[in-house]
Design a protein around this motif. Structure first.
Motif, short mmCIF file in Angstrom:
data_model
loop_
_atom_site.label_atom_id
_atom_site.label_comp_id
_atom_site.label_asym_id
_atom_site.label_seq_id
_atom_site.Cartn_x
_atom_site.Cartn_y
_atom_site.Cartn_z
N TYR A 71 0.79 -1.04 -0.07
CA TYR A 71 -0.03 0.07 0.14
C TYR A 71 0.85 1.36 0.07
CZ TYR A 71 -2.83 3.75 1.61
OH TYR A 71 -3.63 5.10 1.97
N LYS A 72 0.41 2.15 -0.92
CA LYS A 72 1.30 3.22 -1.03
C LYS A 72 0.16 4.72 -1.15
CE LYS A 72 5.17 1.53 -3.65
NZ LYS A 72 5.94 1.58 -4.83
N PHE A 73 0.91 5.55 -0.25
CA PHE A 73 0.00 6.85 -0.34
C PHE A 73 0.84 8.14 -0.83
CE2 PHE A 73 -1.44 10.43 2.23
CZ PHE A 73 -2.77 10.80 1.51
N ASP A 74 0.48 8.83 -1.77
CA ASP A 74 1.30 9.89 -2.28
C ASP A 74 0.36 11.24 -2.11
OD1 ASP A 74 2.24 11.57 -3.85
OD2 ASP A 74 2.58 10.29 -5.78
N ARG A 75 0.93 11.87 -1.23
CA ARG A 75 0.26 13.14 -0.97
C ARG A 75 0.81 14.52 -1.39
NH1 ARG A 75 -2.73 17.13 -0.13
NH2 ARG A 75 -3.81 17.87 1.84
N LYS A 76 0.60 15.25 -2.20
CA LYS A 76 1.09 16.43 -2.82
C LYS A 76 0.14 17.87 -2.55
CE LYS A 76 3.12 18.18 -7.04
NZ LYS A 76 3.45 18.11 -8.34
N TYR A 77 0.77 18.76 -1.87
CA TYR A 77 0.16 19.96 -1.61
C TYR A 77 0.90 21.22 -1.74
CZ TYR A 77 1.75 19.43 3.09
OH TYR A 77 2.56 19.50 4.14
N GLY A 78 0.53 22.23 -2.06
CA GLY A 78 1.17 23.42 -2.14
C GLY A 78 1.42 24.15 -3.36
N ALA A 79 1.74 25.26 -3.46
CA ALA A 79 1.70 25.96 -5.00
C ALA A 79 0.56 26.04 -5.79
CB ALA A 79 2.64 25.37 -5.90
N GLY A 80 -0.46 26.29 -4.95
CA GLY A 80 -1.99 26.45 -5.37
C GLY A 80 -2.55 25.13 -5.99
N SER A 81 -1.91 23.78 -5.48
CA SER A 81 -2.79 22.65 -6.01
C SER A 81 -2.69 21.77 -4.87
CB SER A 81 -2.21 22.00 -6.98
OG SER A 81 -0.64 21.70 -6.99
N SER A 82 -3.46 20.61 -4.89
CA SER A 82 -3.66 19.81 -3.60
C SER A 82 -3.88 18.30 -4.16
CB SER A 82 -4.30 20.20 -2.33
OG SER A 82 -4.48 19.09 -1.55
N GLY A 83 -3.29 17.34 -3.91
CA GLY A 83 -3.76 16.04 -4.55
C GLY A 83 -3.28 14.90 -3.75
N ALA A 84 -3.98 13.72 -3.70
CA ALA A 84 -3.91 12.66 -2.82
C ALA A 84 -4.01 11.27 -3.63
CB ALA A 84 -4.49 12.48 -1.22
N ASP A 85 -3.22 10.47 -3.72
CA ASP A 85 -3.66 9.25 -4.37
C ASP A 85 -3.24 8.05 -3.65
OD1 ASP A 85 -4.06 10.05 -7.27
OD2 ASP A 85 -2.00 11.05 -6.92
N HIS A 86 -3.94 6.84 -3.53
CA HIS A 86 -3.77 5.58 -2.88
C HIS A 86 -3.52 4.68 -3.97
CE1 HIS A 86 -5.47 7.44 0.66
NE2 HIS A 86 -6.26 7.83 -0.05
N TYR A 87 -2.54 3.63 -3.46
CA TYR A 87 -1.82 2.70 -4.44
C TYR A 87 -2.10 1.23 -3.78
CZ TYR A 87 -0.11 6.35 -7.35
OH TYR A 87 -0.10 7.56 -8.01
N LEU A 88 -2.92 0.28 -4.15
CA LEU A 88 -3.09 -0.74 -3.53
C LEU A 88 -2.65 -2.01 -4.43
CD1 LEU A 88 -3.47 -2.48 -0.79
CD2 LEU A 88 -6.02 -2.58 -1.67
N ASN A 89 -1.73 -2.80 -4.19
CA ASN A 89 -1.18 -3.87 -4.88
C ASN A 89 -1.05 -5.13 -4.36
OD1 ASN A 89 -0.04 -4.33 -7.68
ND2 ASN A 89 1.71 -5.07 -6.41
N ALA A 90 -1.59 -6.25 -5.18
CA ALA A 90 -1.56 -7.67 -4.44
C ALA A 90 -1.13 -8.41 -5.78
CB ALA A 90 -2.97 -7.97 -4.01
N ASN A 91 -0.12 -9.29 -5.30
CA ASN A 91 0.52 -10.39 -6.46
C ASN A 91 0.68 -11.74 -5.82
OD1 ASN A 91 1.37 -8.45 -8.77
ND2 ASN A 91 2.31 -7.36 -6.95
N TYR A 92 0.45 -12.70 -6.67
CA TYR A 92 0.50 -14.05 -6.26
C TYR A 92 1.39 -14.74 -7.56
CZ TYR A 92 -0.54 -18.83 -5.14
OH TYR A 92 -0.43 -20.30 -4.77
N ARG A 93 2.28 -15.43 -7.07
CA ARG A 93 3.02 -16.40 -8.10
C ARG A 93 3.27 -17.56 -7.65
NH1 ARG A 93 7.63 -13.54 -7.52
NH2 ARG A 93 8.82 -15.26 -6.33
N ASP A 94 3.09 -18.60 -8.43
CA ASP A 94 3.32 -20.14 -8.46
C ASP A 94 3.66 -20.49 -9.53
OD1 ASP A 94 2.93 -22.60 -7.02
OD2 ASP A 94 0.92 -22.02 -6.21
N ARG A 95 4.08 -22.05 -9.40
CA ARG A 95 4.45 -22.85 -10.49
C ARG A 95 3.72 -24.13 -10.51
NH1 ARG A 95 9.52 -22.66 -9.37
NH2 ARG A 95 9.79 -24.95 -8.25
N PHE A 96 3.06 -24.55 -11.50
CA PHE A 96 2.35 -25.66 -11.70
C PHE A 96 2.92 -26.46 -12.77
CE2 PHE A 96 -0.41 -22.32 -10.29
CZ PHE A 96 -1.24 -22.83 -9.56
#
Length: 373
Positions: free
Chosen positions: A348-373
């Motif tokens: 999970y990553k959170f990206d918060r940017k603010y100032g200079a007349g702008s403001s933004g917030a982004d959330h990133y959720l990542n899930a991976n699964y690897r296997d060998r059959f």
């Protein structure tokens, strides 16, 4: 519809001369032919070169010894009629010769002497000399001179690959004071000449840098660097020159002892700092930390935080921009006991940017699964 037919061939020749001269010589050549036929509604947007094209890559290298000296050399060339491979039909890709007697080392051709991040981490076409006598109290000395050309065609000013001349010279001293402490000092100069276009900026830049590494106890390492820059800038032909001076500093602490690894980095680069042959992001104050913890043999948890801001001198018309980037992740080996090759990671990553007349917030959720059959 796309039809692609390829014919590739490789020729490898190796010649070893291991007699009294103690020399070796190796040559390799790779040749390929590619036929591309493109049809259909999207053929105008293809990235392939239509028709029959060739690519040939030749590499030569050798080594030997004479008295107390050993030497090695490499050379390479490329030939092609496909501009997507190279704009030149025939070009010299690499050329280097090196000789050493384990005290003195001389290199000519492609030279890469990495002084430090702020001072010098750029490859040059030129030469270098290094003095290092193991077991003595004399410092290690490295000198370098050359041109920061991206390729060899630029050296003889080929019209297709010509760039502005950036002549470079540098000197570095490094001393190991103890087994756990070393420090270095370097001076680097770069001067641009030969403007290609009237709007090209030309720099006359100097950097004076000190760096160190310290290992005070098992599992703890400290490293840092401080650099001063003195720059003259000619923004375009006929424009008056501008002078600027700035500094950059960074320090990093790393604690590495199972089951944890912790790193903390602080960096402050002034707006007017410039390094023609090193790397730095001007006008930035940064704090970066990361903690990796082995919870069990199967589970490793990592957390981190990156914060940085600009407008360090308070002169930016738009104001100050701040960034916060925390993150948390977990890597799991064998989440299912019945699946020995299974692996999963969550982040999970959170990206918060603010100032200079702008403001933004982004959330990133990542899930991976690897296997060998």
């Amino acid at each position: 519809m796309r039809r692609n037919a390829a014919l590739a061939g490789a020729i490898l020749a190796v010649l070893n001369l291991n007699a009294a001269a103690q020399t070796e010589f190796h040559a390799s050549n790779e040749f390929s032919l590619t036929q591309n036929d493109i049809s259909g509604p999207g053929k105008a947007a293809t990235s392939l070169t239509k028709g029959l094209n060739y690519l040939e890559v030749l590499n030569l290298n050798g080594s030997g010894a004479k008295g107390s000296w050993t030497y090695n050399y490499t050379a390479g060339a490329k030939a092609t009629d496909d501009e997507r491979n190279d704009v030149k039909r025939v070009s010299l890709t690499n050329l280097q010769g090196r000789a050493t007697n384990n005290i003195h080392t001389v290199t000519r051709g492609d030279v890469f002497e990495s002084f430090s991040q702020y001072a010098l981490d750029t490859a040059l076409k030129g030469g270098s000399y290094r003095f290092f006598k193991d077991g003595s109290r004399l410092p290690e000395v490295t000198g370098v001179f050359g041109w920061a050309y991206p390729r060899w065609d630029s050296v003889w000013k080929d019209p297709l690959t010509r760039t502005a001349d950036r002549q470079a010279a540098g000197l570095r001293l490094k001393e190991d004071f103890t087994a756990d402490l070393w420090a270095g000092a370097s001076a680097v100069a770069a001067k641009d000449t030969g403007r290609i276009n009237p709007a090209d900026a030309l720099y006359d830049a100097k950097n004076y840098t000190m760096d160190f590494g310290y290992h005070p106890m098992p599992g703890l390492t400290a490293a840092g660097e401080y650099s001063l820059s003195d720059t003259e800038l000619s923004a375009s032909a006929g424009a008056a020159g501008a002078s600027s001076k700035g500094s950059a500093a960074r320090v990093e602490l790393v604690g590495d002892a199972d089951p944890s690894r912790v790193s903390l980095e602080y960096e402050n680069v002034e707006p007017d700092f410039f390094s023609a042959l090193g790397s730095a992001s001007p006008d930035r104050r940064k704090i970066k930390t990361k903690w990796r913890y082995k919870y069990t043999r199967q589970v490793t948890v990592t957390s981190g935080l990156l914060w940085y801001r600009n407008n360090l001198d308070g002169n930016a018309a738009a104001g100050t921009t701040r960034n916060w980037k925390p993150e948390l992740s977990a890597a799991i080996k064998r989440p299912f006991a019945s699946r020995p090759a299974s692996f999963a990671d969550l982040s999970y990553k959170f990206d918060r940017k603010y100032g200079a007349g702008s403001s933004g917030a982004d959330h990133y959720l990542n899930a991976n699964y690897r296997d060998r059959f």
